[in-house]
Design an enzyme around this catalytic site. Structure first.
Site, PDB file in Angstrom:
ATOM      1  N   LYS A  26       0.750  -1.266   0.120  1.00 19.41           N
ATOM      2  CA  LYS A  26      -0.178   0.208  -0.062  1.00 19.41           C
ATOM      3  C   LYS A  26       0.892   1.274  -0.017  1.00 19.41           C
ATOM      4  O   LYS A  26       0.561   2.184  -0.793  1.00 19.41           O
ATOM      5  CB  LYS A  26      -0.968  -0.104   1.199  1.00 19.41           C
ATOM      6  CG  LYS A  26      -1.911   1.169   1.159  1.00 19.41           C
ATOM      7  CD  LYS A  26      -2.988   0.956   2.377  1.00 19.41           C
ATOM      8  CE  LYS A  26      -4.030   0.072   2.040  1.00 19.41           C
ATOM      9  NZ  LYS A  26      -4.716  -0.500   3.368  1.00 19.41           N
ATOM     10  N   ARG A  96      -3.468   2.913   8.471  1.00 20.24           N
ATOM     11  CA  ARG A  96      -4.015   1.665   7.486  1.00 20.24           C
ATOM     12  C   ARG A  96      -2.644   0.701   7.626  1.00 20.24           C
ATOM     13  O   ARG A  96      -1.339   0.998   7.376  1.00 20.24           O
ATOM     14  CB  ARG A  96      -4.156   2.022   6.036  1.00 20.24           C
ATOM     15  CG  ARG A  96      -5.333   2.982   5.971  1.00 20.24           C
ATOM     16  CD  ARG A  96      -5.350   3.697   4.654  1.00 20.24           C
ATOM     17  NE  ARG A  96      -6.565   4.569   4.609  1.00 20.24           N
ATOM     18  CZ  ARG A  96      -7.818   4.251   4.118  1.00 20.24           C
ATOM     19  NH1 ARG A  96      -8.070   3.281   3.551  1.00 20.24           N
ATOM     20  NH2 ARG A  96      -8.792   5.133   4.277  1.00 20.24           N
ATOM     21  N   GLY A 105      -8.029  -7.292   4.500  1.00 18.75           N
ATOM     22  CA  GLY A 105      -8.935  -7.411   5.718  1.00 18.75           C
ATOM     23  C   GLY A 105      -8.468  -8.024   6.882  1.00 18.75           C
ATOM     24  O   GLY A 105      -8.838  -8.277   7.987  1.00 18.75           O
ATOM     25  N   MET A 107      -5.540  -7.195   8.573  1.00 21.79           N
ATOM     26  CA  MET A 107      -4.966  -6.805   9.518  1.00 21.79           C
ATOM     27  C   MET A 107      -5.846  -5.512   9.873  1.00 21.79           C
ATOM     28  O   MET A 107      -7.018  -5.215   8.976  1.00 21.79           O
ATOM     29  CB  MET A 107      -3.759  -6.217   9.054  1.00 21.79           C
ATOM     30  CG  MET A 107      -2.574  -7.293   9.335  1.00 21.79           C
ATOM     31  SD  MET A 107      -0.969  -6.969   8.687  1.00 21.79           S
ATOM     32  CE  MET A 107      -0.947  -6.512   7.106  1.00 21.79           C
ATOM     33  N   ARG A 358      -3.530  -1.684  -6.078  1.00 22.33           N
ATOM     34  CA  ARG A 358      -2.588  -2.595  -6.092  1.00 22.33           C
ATOM     35  C   ARG A 358      -2.846  -3.693  -7.189  1.00 22.33           C
ATOM     36  O   ARG A 358      -3.992  -3.654  -7.488  1.00 22.33           O
ATOM     37  CB  ARG A 358      -2.850  -3.415  -4.540  1.00 22.33           C
ATOM     38  CG  ARG A 358      -4.198  -3.965  -4.229  1.00 22.33           C
ATOM     39  CD  ARG A 358      -4.344  -4.460  -3.075  1.00 22.33           C
ATOM     40  NE  ARG A 358      -6.060  -4.987  -2.874  1.00 22.33           N
ATOM     41  CZ  ARG A 358      -6.373  -5.137  -1.625  1.00 22.33           C
ATOM     42  NH1 ARG A 358      -5.747  -4.845  -0.421  1.00 22.33           N
ATOM     43  NH2 ARG A 358      -7.669  -5.387  -1.565  1.00 22.33           N
ATOM     44  N   CYS A 871      12.241 -36.247  -8.304  1.00 20.64           N
ATOM     45  CA  CYS A 871      10.818 -36.788  -8.586  1.00 20.64           C
ATOM     46  C   CYS A 871       9.707 -36.853  -7.143  1.00 20.64           C
ATOM     47  O   CYS A 871       8.937 -37.260  -7.131  1.00 20.64           O
ATOM     48  CB  CYS A 871      10.915 -38.126  -9.068  1.00 20.64           C
ATOM     49  SG  CYS A 871      11.948 -39.443  -7.718  1.00 20.64           S
ATOM     50  N   TYR A 891      15.872 -31.341 -14.845  1.00 26.23           N
ATOM     51  CA  TYR A 891      14.212 -31.467 -15.156  1.00 26.23           C
ATOM     52  C   TYR A 891      13.697 -31.792 -13.745  1.00 26.23           C
ATOM     53  O   TYR A 891      14.547 -32.048 -12.888  1.00 26.23           O
ATOM     54  CB  TYR A 891      13.893 -32.575 -16.012  1.00 26.23           C
ATOM     55  CG  TYR A 891      14.059 -33.890 -15.473  1.00 26.23           C
ATOM     56  CD1 TYR A 891      13.224 -34.612 -14.655  1.00 26.23           C
ATOM     57  CD2 TYR A 891      15.102 -34.511 -15.750  1.00 26.23           C
ATOM     58  CE1 TYR A 891      13.505 -35.815 -13.891  1.00 26.23           C
ATOM     59  CE2 TYR A 891      15.476 -36.018 -15.157  1.00 26.23           C
ATOM     60  CZ  TYR A 891      14.585 -36.480 -14.334  1.00 26.23           C
ATOM     61  OH  TYR A 891      14.758 -37.810 -13.687  1.00 26.23           O
TER      62      TYR A 891
HETATM   63  C1  PEP Z   1      10.635 -39.915  -2.886  1.00 23.36           C
HETATM   64  O1  PEP Z   1      11.135 -40.537  -1.712  1.00 23.36           O
HETATM   65  O2  PEP Z   1      10.856 -38.608  -3.104  1.00 23.36           O
HETATM   66  C2  PEP Z   1      10.202 -40.608  -4.038  1.00 23.36           C
HETATM   67  C3  PEP Z   1       9.776 -39.894  -5.114  1.00 23.36           C
HETATM   68  O3  PEP Z   1       9.769 -41.997  -3.811  1.00 23.36           O
HETATM   69  P1  PEP Z   1       8.639 -42.494  -2.874  1.00 23.36           P
HETATM   70  O4  PEP Z   1       7.638 -41.295  -2.469  1.00 23.36           O
HETATM   71  O5  PEP Z   1       7.765 -43.385  -3.768  1.00 23.36           O
HETATM   72  O6  PEP Z   1       9.210 -43.138  -1.727  1.00 23.36           O
END
Ligand code: PEP
Ligand code: MG
Length: 922
Positions: A26, A96, A105, A107, A358, A871, A891
């Site tokens: 703000k 404010r 809303g 604070m 904003r 992963c 990746y």
């Molecule tokens: C992990 O441990 O991050 C993973 C991808 O394997 P899982 O969740 O199957 O143990």
């Protein structure tokens, strides 16, 4: 000396929009608007550093602050031509809140500071507005009594004590609206409010303006730490140490009669993103009336009027000159910021003042449309549009809608009971709940709920967070419910006036039908419809196109989504893959833009149909021969699955992880099922029970799982490798290009990997010979999910051709928190600020992140071109994706529906890099 106070006024400000961290959103934008010549009442911002100081020093201020505030007040007085506390011509101010990012809303704010029994006379004298004077005074005592002095209702069931006094007086005076109260009524209210404060709190209402001001400043800084603000920060990932700024602004008065007004507006429609100015205002009112939804707001223009179905006069018609000026400012703001804005304005006797601008909170749908339109209109660049979008918002585009046939039937059979404002798009269905507490309690039992309130207040935030959708009887498109729901991406129908809600009996009556707590209701936040009963949902438009069920030309939304995603990909340098175990999921993920599979958890394939029988037979077998017999059955299934996945991912890499979970997860533990299985396998129940018992482990997550299984039962690895390579060979015959990456889980020492790799390579060679292949493309790599593997990554990489960080297990083992039990204490830890957030959702960059960084660096020290990915669940969480980009991964991999989110976050990481390398010229 540190500067704590920043003045703005008369076309010049000490701050600018770039200083959001220091001045709050703000404050920074008030400075910016002042600098670009917009009409902003003069004032000053006390920086967020003061807030941090305040909490670090036992709620005390820096010594120099008071002098700075006094000096800034002097400058403000000069610009405004009035003096703070002057009984003849008093300057009134507001205090404010304003953090770096808006917390609507959550604070506190105090208006009309500086009024007392003396200055009120001078105010009336100077402005000629007796009514506005007394109206402001009663508002001030009420707001100050509540916010600063803490006179509040004791529970959510109770009425506000000030409102109660007011209601009594209104009844006595026989008037309905606040605006109908006479001057004498208002004087009486001031008197009664002050008396009530004295009676209930045993202190006098402060008459000294400076005492009032510091009281208000304390309250605003104090409101950084109230439960609803803390809760909001948790839900939105805002760090506790950011702090809020306090803006002291000269008051301008929207309550000076019928040529005065106050309102809030969006430069575009926040629900749909349409390029149409959209907003609400109230004649003869102050700002809090619009936000609180106490009085029904009027449409700002004819467009809004049509959209809301309002029959009240628009500002466009009622005050055309002010409206024209507002539109002029709207255009300046959009051009200047290159983004949709959410503004607050006040008209005092025909003169327009800007109180705030904003970046407007918007739904995922409108965000995409605004971004694409603004680039097309040359108001911003593709880079800016991509950098600004909230990646999580994309999830909404994929969220389900009501099944059209069921919906039509509901319409025909009169189940559509009412229509409110389409305040937050999307279809939601759940059991009716009339309080945030009940919503929370039911949701914690796994029930889907719709939170229904007359109007929501910041206290309802937790209930809103767990509800599928929100329905309110009062309030407009800019009311608390609407703004917060849109921010959360929840379907919301607001201001549905035909609902008659009774909190006491936990019922609502609408169109002659009664809906009790626990009854199913469906709401459509895209159309505003309220439907009785449970309606089935189907794929969103974007999903229908991606699945080939709708032509792209038929969906505008899809076209916008597609444009935006293709822009994102231009800025992205890190790849995005998906975690998928079936051909169907793989195909969906590919349509979302996945560039391969980063994790195929093979164990999921063992549960389908009769496969589990073969799996159990294998586990319960007594010797290698018995296991191999059962594994042969599994081989057929797995090979077929892999063929399907390779086909869906034709030409893209597919990382397949070998069996990971402990074996006891596959066997039955209940008597009845054990008996059935024993019969099927033709073995005595006792024998089966004994084997199942022998699989029991005290701590299975740290027990006989992952590559430890493959090392002890090499025949399992052999079967899986064979299924993979035979599937690849079969695909090659059909001209499908399979690129398997065989991944060994839970490696802690390179010797485990060497052991498994030898088996995998041997099987590959066998298949190559058997199938008479000239070559077989594949890689062997490992998951890095045990701290030891990260710390010895140089050795592991000598054997592994790729790494994939399994940050679920890596988080578990780094913190020593069991993944399955952490739910018991993590919420408490977050609440007590022991943890900033859940490390299983958002990667702990400081700790776990270090292991990731070390792992990559050490790994690449022995294998320069080591391919690295992630992963764990973090692969689809925006801040973690950005971290993965920074540490140089190739990746990220996440669940199919999060692929667009990861693509956008990855693009933003690319843009951030580019900007850091090339700072903008001044
Ligand atoms: C992990 O441990 O991050 C993973 C991808 O394997 P899982 O969740 O199957 O143990
Ligand atoms: Mg794991």
């Amino acid at each position: 000396m540190v500067k704590y106070v920043y003045f703005f006024g008369d076309g010049k400000a000490e701050g600018s929009a770039k200083q959001k961290n220091l001045l709050g959103g703000k404050g920074a934008n008030l400075a910016e608007m002042t600098n670009i010549g917009l009409p902003v009442p003069a004032g000053f911002t006390i920086s967020t550093e003061v807030c941090t100081y305040y909490y670090e020093h036992g709620k005390k201020y820096p010594k120099t602050l008071e002098a700075e505030v006094k000096a800034a007040m002097k400058k403000t007085e000069k610009v405004m031509g009035a003096r703070f506390g002057d009984p003849k011509n008093p300057l009134l101010v507001s205090a404010r809140s304003g953090a770096r990012v808006s917390m609507p809303g959550m604070m506190d704010t105090v208006l009309n500071i500086g009024l007392n029994d003396e200055t009120i006379k001078g105010f009336i004298e100077a402005t000629g507005s007796e009514r506005a004077g007394w109206d402001s005074y009663r508002r001030f005592v009420q707001m100050y009594g509540d916010v600063v002095m803490g006179l509040k209702p004791e529970s959510s069931e109770e009425h506000d004590p000030f409102e109660e006094v007011m209601d009594k007086l209104k009844a006595k005076a026989k008037v309905k609206e606040d605006t109908d109260l006479s001057i004498d009524d208002l004087k009486e209210l001031v008197k009664q409010f002050k008396a009530m404060i004295k009676r209930k709190l045993k202190v006098d209402f402060p008459e000294d303006p400076w005492e009032q001001l510091w009281g208000a400043i304390n309250a605003v800084f104090g409101s950084w730490d109230i439960p609803r603000a803390i809760q909001y920060r948790r839900l939105n990932g805002i760090p506790d140490d950011w702090g809020t700024a306090v803006n002291i602004c000269s008051m301008v008065f929207g309550n000076m009669g019928d040529d005065s007004a106050t309102g809030v507006a969006f430069t575009r429609d926040p629900s749909t993103g349409e390029d149409a100015f959209y907003g609400e205002y109230l004649v003869n009112a102050q700002g809090e009336d619009v936000v609180a939804g106490i009085r029904t707001p009027q449409p700002v223009n004819e467009v809004t009027k049509k959209k809301t179905g309002s029959d009240l006069p628009s500002l466009e018609k009622a005050m055309p000159k002010s409206y024209k000026e507002l539109i002029r400012i709207r255009n300046i703001l959009e051009k200047h910021y290159g983004d949709m804005q959410d503004i607050e304005f006040t008209i005092q006797k025909g003169r327009l003042w800007m109180l705030q601008t904003r970046s407007g909170k918007r739904t995922g749908f409108s965000a995409v449309r605004v971004a694409v339109d603004m680039v097309d209109q040359k108001l911003c660049t593709q880079e800016d549009a991509v950098a600004r979008l909230d990646p999580e918002g994309l999830i909404q585009l994929l969220a389900p809608i009501f099944e059209p046939k069921a919906r039509a039937a509901a319409q025909k059979s009169g189940k559509v009971l009412a229509k409110g404002l389409n305040a937050g798009p999307g279809a939601a269905c759940g059991k009716a709940t009339f309080s945030a507490e009940v919503a929370e309690a039911r949701a914690s039992k796994g029930e889907r709920v719709i939170l229904i309130r007359i109007e929501t207040s910041p206290e309802d935030i937790k209930g809103m967070a767990v509800a599928q959708g929100i329905l309110t009887a009062r309030g407009g498109m800019t009311s608390h419910a609407a703004v917060v729901a849109r921010g959360m991406g929840k379907p919301c129908v607001a201001g549905c006036g035909s609902l008659s809600i009774d909190y006491k009996t936990k019922k609502m009556v609408v169109a002659g039908k009664t809906i009790k707590e626990g009854d199913f209701v469906s709401i459509d936040g895209t159309t505003g419809e309220v439907i009785i009963g449970e309606l089935p949902t189907v794929d969103s438009e974007v999903l229908q196109v991606l699945r080939g069920k709708m032509k792209p030309a038929k969906s505008k939304l899809y076209q916008q989504y597609f444009k935006l995603m293709s822009w994102s990909d231009k800025f992205r340098t890190i790849g995005v893959r998906t975690n998928a175990d079936t051909p169907v999921d793989s195909a969906v993920a590919r349509a979302f833009g996945a560039e391969g599979i980063g994790l195929c958890r093979t164990e999921h394939m063992f549960f389908e149909g009769t496969r589990i029988d073969a799996m159990r037979e294998m586990i319960l077998a007594e010797d290698v021969a018995g296991r191999e017999k059962a594994l042969k059955k599994l081989l057929t299934h797995q090979r077929k699955d892999f063929e399907g996945i390779f086909k869906a991912m034709n030409g893209l890499p597919v990382t397949i992880r070998l069996l990971d979970p402990p074996l006891h997860e596959f066997v039955p533990h209940e008597d009845k099922q054990q008996k059935e299985l024993a019969k099927k396998l033709g073995i005595p129940v006792a024998k089966l029970k004994a084997r199942v018992d022998s699989l029991h482990e005290m701590n299975p997550m740290l027990g006989h799982r992952g590559c430890r299984l493959g090392c002890t039962y090499p025949e399992i690895t052999r079967m899986q490798a064979r299924a993979i390579f035979e599937a690849a060979a079969n695909c090659a015959k059909k001209k499908i290009k399979a690129l398997p990456e065989v991944m060994v889980p839970l490696v802690g020492t390179v010797k485990e990997l060497d052991n498994q790799k030898a088996i995998i390579n041997a099987v590959a060679e066998e298949v190559k010979q058997e199938k008479k292949l000239r070559k077989l493309d594949y890689m062997v790599g490992t998951m890095i999910e045990i701290p030891r593997a990260a710390l010895t990554a140089d050795k592991v990489a000598a054997s592994a051709e790729f790494f994939s960080f399994g940050t679920n297990d890596l988080t578990q083992m780094t913190f020593g928190y069991s993944r399955d039990d952490a739910g018991g204490f993590i919420p408490f830890y977050i609440d007590k600020k022991i943890l900033p957030d859940d490390p299983f959702q958002r990667l702990d960059q400081e700790g776990v992140g270090q292991l990731v960084d070390i792992g990559i660096q050490k790994g690449r020290s022995t294998r320069k071109n080591l391919k690295v990915g992630i992963c764990g669940e973090h692969g689809g969480e925006p801040s973690s994706v950005k971290f993965c980009h920074r540490v140089g991964m190739n990746y990220v991999s996440c669940s199919p529906y999060r692929v667009p989110v990861a693509r956008l976050a990855a693009a933003q990481a690319g843009i951030e890099d580019k900007r850091a390398a090339k700072p903008k010229k001044k």
